[in-house]
Scaffold this motif. Structure first.
Motif, PDB file in Angstrom:
ATOM      1  N   GLY A  74       7.388  -3.499 -11.569  1.00  0.00           N
ATOM      2  CA  GLY A  74       7.982  -4.377 -10.366  1.00  0.00           C
ATOM      3  C   GLY A  74       7.313  -5.743 -10.418  1.00  0.00           C
ATOM      4  N   GLU A  75       7.872  -6.765  -9.851  1.00  0.00           N
ATOM      5  CA  GLU A  75       7.290  -8.216  -9.819  1.00  0.00           C
ATOM      6  C   GLU A  75       5.810  -8.211  -9.558  1.00  0.00           C
ATOM      7  OE1 GLU A  75       7.967 -12.570  -7.846  1.00  0.00           O
ATOM      8  OE2 GLU A  75       9.431 -10.841  -7.368  1.00  0.00           O
ATOM      9  N   HIS A  76       5.516  -7.274  -8.743  1.00  0.00           N
ATOM     10  CA  HIS A  76       3.975  -7.218  -8.168  1.00  0.00           C
ATOM     11  C   HIS A  76       3.197  -6.129  -8.486  1.00  0.00           C
ATOM     12  CE1 HIS A  76       4.973 -10.632  -5.579  1.00  0.00           C
ATOM     13  NE2 HIS A  76       5.938 -10.047  -5.359  1.00  0.00           N
ATOM     14  N   GLY A  77       3.726  -5.476  -9.730  1.00  0.00           N
ATOM     15  CA  GLY A  77       2.860  -4.264 -10.123  1.00  0.00           C
ATOM     16  C   GLY A  77       3.691  -2.991 -10.584  1.00  0.00           C
ATOM     17  N   TYR A  78       3.033  -1.764 -10.816  1.00  0.00           N
ATOM     18  CA  TYR A  78       3.347  -0.740 -11.409  1.00  0.00           C
ATOM     19  C   TYR A  78       3.548   0.516 -10.383  1.00  0.00           C
ATOM     20  CZ  TYR A  78       2.921  -2.858 -15.848  1.00  0.00           C
ATOM     21  OH  TYR A  78       2.962  -3.913 -16.590  1.00  0.00           O
ATOM     22  N   VAL A  79       4.368   1.409 -10.308  1.00  0.00           N
ATOM     23  CA  VAL A  79       4.423   2.576  -9.884  1.00  0.00           C
ATOM     24  C   VAL A  79       4.432   3.661 -10.821  1.00  0.00           C
ATOM     25  CG1 VAL A  79       5.359   4.490  -7.694  1.00  0.00           C
ATOM     26  CG2 VAL A  79       5.355   1.828  -7.467  1.00  0.00           C
ATOM     27  N   ALA A  80       3.626   4.720 -11.070  1.00  0.00           N
ATOM     28  CA  ALA A  80       3.507   5.667 -12.179  1.00  0.00           C
ATOM     29  C   ALA A  80       3.397   7.176 -11.246  1.00  0.00           C
ATOM     30  CB  ALA A  80       2.637   5.433 -13.148  1.00  0.00           C
ATOM     31  N   THR A  81       4.337   7.954 -11.857  1.00  0.00           N
ATOM     32  CA  THR A  81       4.504   9.361 -11.309  1.00  0.00           C
ATOM     33  C   THR A  81       4.265  10.183 -12.489  1.00  0.00           C
ATOM     34  OG1 THR A  81       5.792   8.562  -9.405  1.00  0.00           O
ATOM     35  CG2 THR A  81       5.759  10.920 -10.000  1.00  0.00           C
ATOM     36  N   LEU A  93      -0.326   3.638  -8.087  1.00  0.00           N
ATOM     37  CA  LEU A  93       0.010   2.174  -7.683  1.00  0.00           C
ATOM     38  C   LEU A  93      -0.727   1.383  -8.348  1.00  0.00           C
ATOM     39  CD1 LEU A  93       0.563   2.515  -3.804  1.00  0.00           C
ATOM     40  CD2 LEU A  93       2.181   3.006  -5.698  1.00  0.00           C
ATOM     41  N   ALA A  94      -0.414   0.431  -9.290  1.00  0.00           N
ATOM     42  CA  ALA A  94      -1.260  -0.847 -10.002  1.00  0.00           C
ATOM     43  C   ALA A  94      -0.863  -2.062  -9.779  1.00  0.00           C
ATOM     44  CB  ALA A  94      -1.264  -0.104 -11.407  1.00  0.00           C
ATOM     45  N   HIS A  95      -1.954  -2.956  -9.932  1.00  0.00           N
ATOM     46  CA  HIS A  95      -1.765  -4.164  -9.853  1.00  0.00           C
ATOM     47  C   HIS A  95      -0.936  -4.571 -11.169  1.00  0.00           C
ATOM     48  CE1 HIS A  95      -3.675  -4.780  -6.090  1.00  0.00           C
ATOM     49  NE2 HIS A  95      -4.586  -4.134  -6.626  1.00  0.00           N
ATOM     50  N   PRO A  96      -0.317  -5.769 -11.389  1.00  0.00           N
ATOM     51  CA  PRO A  96       0.466  -6.185 -12.523  1.00  0.00           C
ATOM     52  C   PRO A  96      -0.468  -6.393 -13.806  1.00  0.00           C
ATOM     53  CG  PRO A  96       0.500  -7.858 -10.850  1.00  0.00           C
ATOM     54  CD  PRO A  96      -0.129  -6.709 -10.283  1.00  0.00           C
TER      55      PRO A  96
END
Length: 128
Positions: A74-81, A93-96
Protein backbone atom coordinates in the motif's frame (compact mmCIF):
# COMPACT_ATOMS: atom_id res chain seq x y z
CA UNK A 1 1.40 -21.09 24.08
CA UNK A 2 0.36 -17.47 23.50
CA UNK A 3 3.55 -16.41 25.30
CA UNK A 4 5.69 -18.46 22.88
CA UNK A 5 3.86 -17.03 19.87
CA UNK A 6 4.23 -13.49 21.20
CA UNK A 7 7.95 -14.09 21.79
CA UNK A 8 8.31 -15.20 18.16
CA UNK A 9 6.45 -12.11 16.92
CA UNK A 10 8.71 -9.85 18.95
CA UNK A 11 11.85 -11.70 17.82
CA UNK A 12 10.77 -11.25 14.19
CA UNK A 13 10.21 -7.55 14.78
CA UNK A 14 13.70 -7.34 16.28
CA UNK A 15 15.30 -9.18 13.31
CA UNK A 16 13.62 -7.07 10.61
CA UNK A 17 13.99 -3.31 10.87
CA UNK A 18 10.87 -1.32 9.96
CA UNK A 19 8.32 -3.99 10.91
CA UNK A 20 5.33 -2.36 12.57
CA UNK A 21 3.85 -5.50 14.13
CA UNK A 22 2.31 -8.85 13.47
CA UNK A 23 -0.18 -11.48 14.52
CA UNK A 24 -0.87 -15.18 14.42
CA UNK A 25 -4.40 -16.28 13.54
CA UNK A 26 -6.19 -19.44 12.56
CA UNK A 27 -7.23 -19.70 8.93
CA UNK A 28 -10.81 -18.94 9.99
CA UNK A 29 -9.82 -15.66 11.68
CA UNK A 30 -9.38 -16.63 15.34
CA UNK A 31 -6.73 -14.37 16.87
CA UNK A 32 -4.06 -16.40 18.70
CA UNK A 33 -1.37 -13.80 19.49
CA UNK A 34 -0.54 -10.29 18.38
CA UNK A 35 2.01 -7.52 18.64
CA UNK A 36 0.15 -4.72 16.89
CA UNK A 37 -0.11 -1.25 18.35
CA UNK A 38 -1.88 0.90 15.78
CA UNK A 39 -4.14 -1.78 14.28
CA UNK A 40 -7.09 -3.55 15.90
CA UNK A 41 -5.87 -7.18 16.05
CA UNK A 42 -9.20 -9.04 15.98
CA UNK A 43 -10.34 -7.12 12.91
CA UNK A 44 -7.00 -7.73 11.20
CA UNK A 45 -7.24 -11.46 11.98
CA UNK A 46 -10.70 -11.56 10.39
CA UNK A 47 -9.51 -9.62 7.32
CA UNK A 48 -6.52 -11.94 7.04
CA UNK A 49 -8.86 -14.95 6.94
CA UNK A 50 -10.97 -13.33 4.22
CA UNK A 51 -7.91 -12.43 2.13
CA UNK A 52 -6.49 -15.90 2.69
CA UNK A 53 -9.61 -17.48 1.21
CA UNK A 54 -9.19 -15.41 -1.96
CA UNK A 55 -5.43 -16.10 -2.13
CA UNK A 56 -5.99 -19.84 -1.70
CA UNK A 57 -8.58 -19.86 -4.46
CA UNK A 58 -6.36 -17.80 -6.75
CA UNK A 59 -3.42 -20.18 -6.22
CA UNK A 60 -5.66 -23.18 -6.87
CA UNK A 61 -7.34 -21.82 -10.01
CA UNK A 62 -4.01 -20.85 -11.55
CA UNK A 63 -2.41 -24.20 -10.76
CA UNK A 64 0.13 -22.76 -8.32
CA UNK A 65 -0.56 -25.33 -5.59
CA UNK A 66 -1.20 -24.69 -1.93
CA UNK A 67 -1.04 -21.19 -0.45
CA UNK A 68 2.37 -20.22 0.95
CA UNK A 69 2.33 -16.42 1.23
CA UNK A 70 0.82 -13.20 -0.02
CA UNK A 71 2.01 -9.61 -0.10
CA UNK A 72 0.00 -6.40 -0.28
CA UNK A 73 1.82 -3.15 -0.92
CA UNK A 74 0.00 0.00 0.00
CA UNK A 75 0.94 3.63 -0.11
CA UNK A 76 2.11 3.50 3.52
CA UNK A 77 3.69 0.06 3.70
CA UNK A 78 3.19 -3.69 3.39
CA UNK A 79 1.01 -6.47 4.74
CA UNK A 80 2.53 -9.93 4.30
CA UNK A 81 0.83 -13.20 5.22
CA UNK A 82 2.66 -16.52 5.50
CA UNK A 83 1.26 -20.02 5.97
CA UNK A 84 2.18 -21.27 9.46
CA UNK A 85 1.48 -24.96 9.29
CA UNK A 86 -1.82 -26.03 7.78
CA UNK A 87 -4.29 -24.23 10.01
CA UNK A 88 -2.69 -20.89 10.94
CA UNK A 89 -1.11 -17.86 9.35
CA UNK A 90 1.43 -15.26 10.35
CA UNK A 91 0.61 -11.73 9.23
CA UNK A 92 3.19 -8.94 9.47
CA UNK A 93 2.83 -5.21 8.95
CA UNK A 94 5.79 -3.22 7.66
CA UNK A 95 6.66 0.37 6.92
CA UNK A 96 7.40 1.31 3.28
CA UNK A 97 11.16 1.40 3.85
CA UNK A 98 11.37 -2.25 4.97
CA UNK A 99 13.78 -4.52 3.12
CA UNK A 100 11.14 -6.75 1.48
CA UNK A 101 13.61 -9.57 0.80
CA UNK A 102 14.66 -9.63 4.45
CA UNK A 103 11.03 -9.48 5.54
CA UNK A 104 10.23 -12.52 3.37
CA UNK A 105 13.27 -14.47 4.55
CA UNK A 106 12.60 -13.86 8.24
CA UNK A 107 8.81 -14.05 7.85
CA UNK A 108 9.05 -17.51 6.29
CA UNK A 109 11.37 -18.68 9.08
CA UNK A 110 9.05 -17.31 11.76
CA UNK A 111 6.01 -18.87 10.10
CA UNK A 112 7.76 -22.23 10.17
CA UNK A 113 8.55 -21.80 13.88
CA UNK A 114 4.97 -20.75 14.60
CA UNK A 115 3.69 -23.83 12.77
CA UNK A 116 6.02 -26.02 14.82
CA UNK A 117 4.96 -24.40 18.10
CA UNK A 118 1.30 -24.93 17.26
CA UNK A 119 1.86 -28.51 16.17
CA UNK A 120 3.69 -29.27 19.42
CA UNK A 121 1.00 -27.59 21.52
CA UNK A 122 -2.14 -28.95 19.90
CA UNK A 123 -0.99 -31.74 17.65
CA UNK A 124 -2.33 -32.26 14.16
CA UNK A 125 -5.90 -31.21 15.13
CA UNK A 126 -7.39 -28.18 13.45
CA UNK A 127 -7.51 -24.87 15.28
CA UNK A 128 -10.67 -22.80 15.41
Amino acid sequence: METDLLAELRALKHRVPHLAGGLVASVDGLLMAHDTHDTEPSGLAALTAAALGVAQRLADVTGQGEFRESLVRGEHGYVATYAAGTVCVLTVLAHPDVNVGRMHLEGRRSAERVGTLLHEAIGPKEVG
